[in-house]
Design a protein around this motif. Structure first.
Motif, PDB file in Angstrom:
ATOM      1  N   PRO A   1       0.790  -1.250   0.051  1.00  0.00           N
ATOM      2  CA  PRO A   1       0.147  -0.189  -0.222  1.00  0.00           C
ATOM      3  C   PRO A   1       1.224   1.577   0.022  1.00  0.00           C
ATOM      4  O   PRO A   1       1.788   0.642   0.277  1.00  0.00           O
ATOM      5  CB  PRO A   1      -1.195  -0.450   1.447  1.00  0.00           C
ATOM      6  CG  PRO A   1      -1.367  -1.298   1.634  1.00  0.00           C
ATOM      7  CD  PRO A   1       0.764  -1.468   1.082  1.00  0.00           C
ATOM      8  N   SER A   2       0.298   2.339  -0.584  1.00  0.00           N
ATOM      9  CA  SER A   2       0.898   3.627  -0.442  1.00  0.00           C
ATOM     10  C   SER A   2       0.801   3.960   1.095  1.00  0.00           C
ATOM     11  O   SER A   2       0.865   4.003   1.348  1.00  0.00           O
ATOM     12  CB  SER A   2       0.333   4.697  -1.192  1.00  0.00           C
ATOM     13  OG  SER A   2      -0.744   5.691  -0.529  1.00  0.00           O
ATOM     14  N   GLU A   3       2.369   5.443   0.324  1.00  0.00           N
ATOM     15  CA  GLU A   3       2.750   6.744   1.922  1.00  0.00           C
ATOM     16  C   GLU A   3       1.464   6.706   2.616  1.00  0.00           C
ATOM     17  O   GLU A   3       1.014   6.430   3.824  1.00  0.00           O
ATOM     18  CB  GLU A   3       3.892   6.704   0.886  1.00  0.00           C
ATOM     19  CG  GLU A   3       4.436   7.965   2.681  1.00  0.00           C
ATOM     20  CD  GLU A   3       5.064   8.934   2.120  1.00  0.00           C
ATOM     21  OE1 GLU A   3       6.067   8.993   0.879  1.00  0.00           O
ATOM     22  OE2 GLU A   3       5.525  10.420   3.094  1.00  0.00           O
ATOM     23  N   LYS A   4      -0.086   7.426   1.722  1.00  0.00           N
ATOM     24  CA  LYS A   4      -0.656   7.076   2.350  1.00  0.00           C
ATOM     25  C   LYS A   4      -1.899   7.194   2.424  1.00  0.00           C
ATOM     26  O   LYS A   4      -2.136   7.683   3.902  1.00  0.00           O
ATOM     27  CB  LYS A   4      -1.732   8.264   0.902  1.00  0.00           C
ATOM     28  CG  LYS A   4      -2.569   9.579   0.851  1.00  0.00           C
ATOM     29  CD  LYS A   4      -3.195   9.651  -0.363  1.00  0.00           C
ATOM     30  CE  LYS A   4      -4.070  10.938   0.055  1.00  0.00           C
ATOM     31  NZ  LYS A   4      -5.203  11.496  -0.979  1.00  0.00           N
ATOM     32  N   ASP A   5      -1.941   5.968   2.157  1.00  0.00           N
ATOM     33  CA  ASP A   5      -2.490   4.403   3.160  1.00  0.00           C
ATOM     34  C   ASP A   5      -2.009   5.108   4.538  1.00  0.00           C
ATOM     35  O   ASP A   5      -2.410   4.488   5.418  1.00  0.00           O
ATOM     36  CB  ASP A   5      -1.901   3.343   2.259  1.00  0.00           C
ATOM     37  CG  ASP A   5      -3.339   3.369   1.364  1.00  0.00           C
ATOM     38  OD1 ASP A   5      -4.305   3.813   1.045  1.00  0.00           O
ATOM     39  OD2 ASP A   5      -2.980   2.817   0.237  1.00  0.00           O
TER      40      ASP A   5
ATOM     41  N   GLU B   1      -6.830   5.910  10.125  1.00  0.00           N
ATOM     42  CA  GLU B   1      -7.190   4.525  10.817  1.00  0.00           C
ATOM     43  C   GLU B   1      -6.950   3.446   9.400  1.00  0.00           C
ATOM     44  O   GLU B   1      -6.475   2.734  10.560  1.00  0.00           O
ATOM     45  CB  GLU B   1      -8.793   4.657   9.491  1.00  0.00           C
ATOM     46  CG  GLU B   1      -9.673   3.939  10.436  1.00  0.00           C
ATOM     47  CD  GLU B   1     -11.150   4.010   9.686  1.00  0.00           C
ATOM     48  OE1 GLU B   1     -11.766   2.844   9.607  1.00  0.00           O
ATOM     49  OE2 GLU B   1     -12.103   5.421   9.218  1.00  0.00           O
ATOM     50  N   ILE B   2      -6.480   3.402   8.410  1.00  0.00           N
ATOM     51  CA  ILE B   2      -5.701   2.595   7.774  1.00  0.00           C
ATOM     52  C   ILE B   2      -4.497   2.283   8.226  1.00  0.00           C
ATOM     53  O   ILE B   2      -3.553   1.072   8.389  1.00  0.00           O
ATOM     54  CB  ILE B   2      -5.882   2.704   6.028  1.00  0.00           C
ATOM     55  CG1 ILE B   2      -7.116   3.089   5.637  1.00  0.00           C
ATOM     56  CG2 ILE B   2      -4.757   1.447   5.008  1.00  0.00           C
ATOM     57  CD1 ILE B   2      -7.420   3.359   4.461  1.00  0.00           C
TER      58      ILE B   2
ATOM     59  N   LEU C   1      -1.608  -1.198   8.600  1.00  0.00           N
ATOM     60  CA  LEU C   1      -1.139  -1.434   7.882  1.00  0.00           C
ATOM     61  C   LEU C   1       0.440  -1.561   9.394  1.00  0.00           C
ATOM     62  O   LEU C   1       1.478  -2.351   8.536  1.00  0.00           O
ATOM     63  CB  LEU C   1      -0.769  -0.342   6.969  1.00  0.00           C
ATOM     64  CG  LEU C   1      -1.369   0.499   5.692  1.00  0.00           C
ATOM     65  CD1 LEU C   1      -0.969   1.789   5.121  1.00  0.00           C
ATOM     66  CD2 LEU C   1      -1.800  -1.943   5.095  1.00  0.00           C
ATOM     67  N   GLU C   2       0.372  -1.062  10.323  1.00  0.00           N
ATOM     68  CA  GLU C   2       1.588  -0.483  10.612  1.00  0.00           C
ATOM     69  C   GLU C   2       1.467  -2.056  11.903  1.00  0.00           C
ATOM     70  O   GLU C   2       2.835  -2.568  11.921  1.00  0.00           O
ATOM     71  CB  GLU C   2       1.004   0.175  12.000  1.00  0.00           C
ATOM     72  CG  GLU C   2       2.364   0.684  13.023  1.00  0.00           C
ATOM     73  CD  GLU C   2       3.510   0.165  12.456  1.00  0.00           C
ATOM     74  OE1 GLU C   2       4.031   2.111  11.118  1.00  0.00           O
ATOM     75  OE2 GLU C   2       4.593  -0.079  13.545  1.00  0.00           O
TER      76      GLU C   2
END
Ligand SMILES: Cc1cc2nc3c(=O)[nH]c(=O)nc-3n(C[C@H](O)[C@H](O)[C@H](O)COP(=O)(O)OP(=O)(O)OC[C@H]3O[C@@H](n4cnc5c(N)ncnc54)[C@H](O)[C@@H]3O)c2cc1C
Length: 265
Positions: A155-159, A164-165, A169-170
């Motif tokens: 997924p992107s840096e923006k994601d 929330e997302i 991801l973290e």
């Protein structure tokens, strides 16, 4: 396109290619290298490509970065102890140093032409470039192997920065406990950039076609492979050719071997 510097993989450097059209160009006389001397056209191309193909040793510097990225992602994925990881890094290094070795050797075996200008060894320069048409692809394959599929699905840096997302991801993109998830993402993006993205233009496609497509090197390798001389070595050792029935073998030799072996042949 979403902003930030993580997704581009290498925000500091990237190549640039341009198509240049020469239309109604004025060339000052002192810059004309050939003016009807077409007998030397082939020699000119061979010498130009010898310098150019030897210069492809630069790809081993790019290979060093990719090997470093592959070693880093293996570490960030937390799987450094598996024997196949080390073996793949050894294989990548072997391929990369083979490119480096032939490039350096082509210069080391350079020799002066009658004008005094030095030319590198034609055979080794062509072998160096021919390695470059293949080995960066295998090194890239191994880097992607070690990286895992995330190299293409991340997924992107923006994601990642989304309130929330980003939390998810973290959690789910965490590799080795003490390595920040963002660092793991940055190395994955660098591998993507070098093997699929903007810098793959220079590391892969330009390695394949720059200074001539693979067949162009094979033609030069074929011309310099001295089969008559090598068959003679075999015949002498096999006892077919002796001092008494020795054939006169005169073959057009190239570069270093021309100087070293011409008299012996
Ligand atoms: C990113 C990039 C950067 C580059 N940078 C430089 C540069 O800085 N300096 C420079 O001089 N050049 C540069 N090149 C150009 C490079 O030298 C050419 O791409 C190369 O000579 C191949 O020519 P082509 O791309 O027109 O492919 P083509 O010549 O169309 O080759 C395509 C295929 O057709 C085959 N083929 C072509 N002609 C024949 C034939 N007559 N008989 C049989 N098979 C044939 C080839 O072997 C190859 O498999 C660069 C290329 C790339 C991709």
């Amino acid at each position: 396109m979403e902003g930030g510097d993580m997704d581009v993989g290498n925000a500091k450097f990237g190549g640039q290619e341009a198509m240049v059209i020469f239309d109604r160009v004025f060339i000052p006389t002192q810059h004309i290298f050939m003016d009807g001397e077409f007998d030397f056209a082939s020699l000119l191309v061979e010498r130009f490509t010898t310098y150019h193909r030897r210069s492809y040793v630069c790809k081993s510097g790019v290979g060093d970065v990719l090997i470093g990225a592959a070693a880093a992602i293996a570490e960030y994925n937390g799987i450094t102890k598996a024997s196949h990881i080390k073996d793949k890094l050894v294989e990548m290094t072997h391929l990369n140093e083979t490119v480096y070795g032939t490039g350096i050797a082509a210069s080391y075996q350079g020799y002066p032409t009658s004008s005094g200008a030095y030319i590198c060894d034609e055979m080794l320069a062509n072998v160096c470039k021919h390695h470059v048409t293949r080995f960066p692809f295998e090194i890239s394959r191994l880097a992607q192997d070690l990286a895992g599929g995330l190299v293409a699905t991340l997924p992107s840096e923006k994601d990642y920065n989304h309130p929330e997302i980003g939390v998810l991801l973290e959690k789910y993109l965490k590799g080795k406990a003490d390595v920040p998830t963002a660092d793991r993402m940055r190395i994955l993006r660098l591998i993507e950039n070098m093997t699929l993205g903007r810098n793959a233009v220079g590391y892969l496609t330009e390695s394949l076609h720059g200074a001539g497509s693979p067949q162009a090197q094979r033609i030069l390798i074929a011309r310099g492979m001295q089969l008559t001389y090598k068959k003679r070595l075999a015949r002498v050792l096999a006892g077919i050719e002796t001092e008494e029935n020795k054939e006169e073998v005169v073959e057009e030799l190239s570069g270093y071997f021309a100087r070293v072996f011409k008299e012996e042949v």
